[in-house]
Enzyme design. Sequence first.
Site, PDB file in Angstrom:
ATOM      1  N   HIS A   1       0.842  -1.198   0.000  1.00 38.49           N
ATOM      2  CA  HIS A   1       0.000   0.000   0.000  1.00 38.49           C
ATOM      3  C   HIS A   1       0.886   1.261   0.000  1.00 38.49           C
ATOM      4  CE1 HIS A   1      -3.514   2.421   1.675  1.00 38.49           C
ATOM      5  NE2 HIS A   1      -2.488   3.205   1.934  1.00 38.49           N
ATOM      6  N   GLU A   2       1.849   1.305   0.932  1.00 33.69           N
ATOM      7  CA  GLU A   2       2.725   2.481   1.023  1.00 33.69           C
ATOM      8  C   GLU A   2       3.617   2.615  -0.212  1.00 33.69           C
ATOM      9  OE1 GLU A   2       2.219   4.750   3.172  1.00 33.69           O
ATOM     10  OE2 GLU A   2       0.790   3.506   4.270  1.00 33.69           O
TER      11      GLU A   2
ATOM     12  N   HIS B   1       1.865   4.382  -3.016  1.00 34.81           N
ATOM     13  CA  HIS B   1       1.911   5.856  -2.877  1.00 34.81           C
ATOM     14  C   HIS B   1       3.268   6.369  -3.379  1.00 34.81           C
ATOM     15  CE1 HIS B   1      -1.703   6.404  -0.538  1.00 34.81           C
ATOM     16  NE2 HIS B   1      -1.290   5.699   0.494  1.00 34.81           N
TER      17      HIS B   1
HETATM   18 ZN   LIG Z   1      -2.276   5.223   2.240  1.00 31.61          ZN
END
Ligand SMILES: [Zn+2]
Length: 386
Positions: A66-67, A70
């Site tokens: 998830h990170e 980004h």
């Molecule tokens: Zn996030």
Amino acid sequence: MRPSIRLGRIFGIDIGLHYSWFLIALLIMLSLAAHFQAVNPQWSVGLRWSLAAVTGLLFFASILAHELSHAAVAKARGIPVRSITLFALGGVANIEKESSDAESEFWMAIAGPITSLVIGFLFLGIARAAGWQAESGTPPAPLWAGLVWLGYINVALALFNMIPGYPLDGGRVLRAIIWGINHNLVRATRMAADVGQFIAITFIVFGFFRFFYSGAFGGLWLAFIGWFLSDAAAASRATAEVTVALEHVRVGDVMSQDCPAIEGNINLRTFAEDYLLRTGRRWFVVIQNGRQLGLVTINELRRTDRNRWSFTTVADIALPLDRLRTVSPDTYLTTALEVMAQENVIQLPVISNGELAGVISRNNIVQFMETQQELAGEGVGRSRAA
Ligand SMILES: [Zn+2]
């Protein structure tokens, strides 16, 4: 957030763990083991715990993914990412500066929840292909209990992150949309932070209500997340306020023009004893033949062997101005603050026409803001930050 333990690098981004991570890792392992015992009582202790450990690791791998998503969008849009830290409430990507446009911000923010959603459905899909039937709930025997849990938790993660309270991903998406409409990042941040504050307070009130009326510990957890969100929203709003206060101010308006000079032929022993110790200053401009050669600081002195101090001149160890990270008097103060954060320094040399014109430090900026506040009738009697 500073990582406590470095794990390594992925795509040039440092991956770290914060100490609080261990607490949550333990809690997740315990609750997974309890969950597996409830749905598969016939499993051995060893099987239950090893599956809890594998599932727990896959959970943190999904947060990391998830990170990283980004970070990947940030990098693709030319925004440098320094590190990713996993901590008690998930992960944070330390992105070095704000996006320059609303569209980048939007995609950067929404990439995380999309990734979690995809991972969630992937796990559920694998479990289903292996024979799990959603209609019958979590199955009693098979090994895909972990996959089902991972599937649901990732979907929940995506939904939680899409709550429109800044600085959650959903709040960032909201801010990007407002920013795209009103073309004012600061006002968009304020509005998104206010929504975040409101949602955080709702979490706290609802969480305590649940805890006191039904004794559910989930309520306390919700209140804790609310408290964390409220803190983060307040910090984001404060940053936005600082940005407003400094919006049109340039380095030249605030910098200190006091530049202590030293002749280039002075040796390091004299520099240490008569300049550094006697004046308490930490840096000097080295002058040779009437022109500025560079800067010399206590750090260059420390790097030089003490036995050589008598035979080495400050000109020998001076840092040339063009090799330093500098700003100009026309640079906006907010940009200077960003540069300081990137370089992890508290002051920067100010260069004008190739010559040192002054120095801008965090103290200069704090004092400037305090004076402004006092003039505006606020902050009277406030103590001065050192
Ligand atoms: Zn996030």
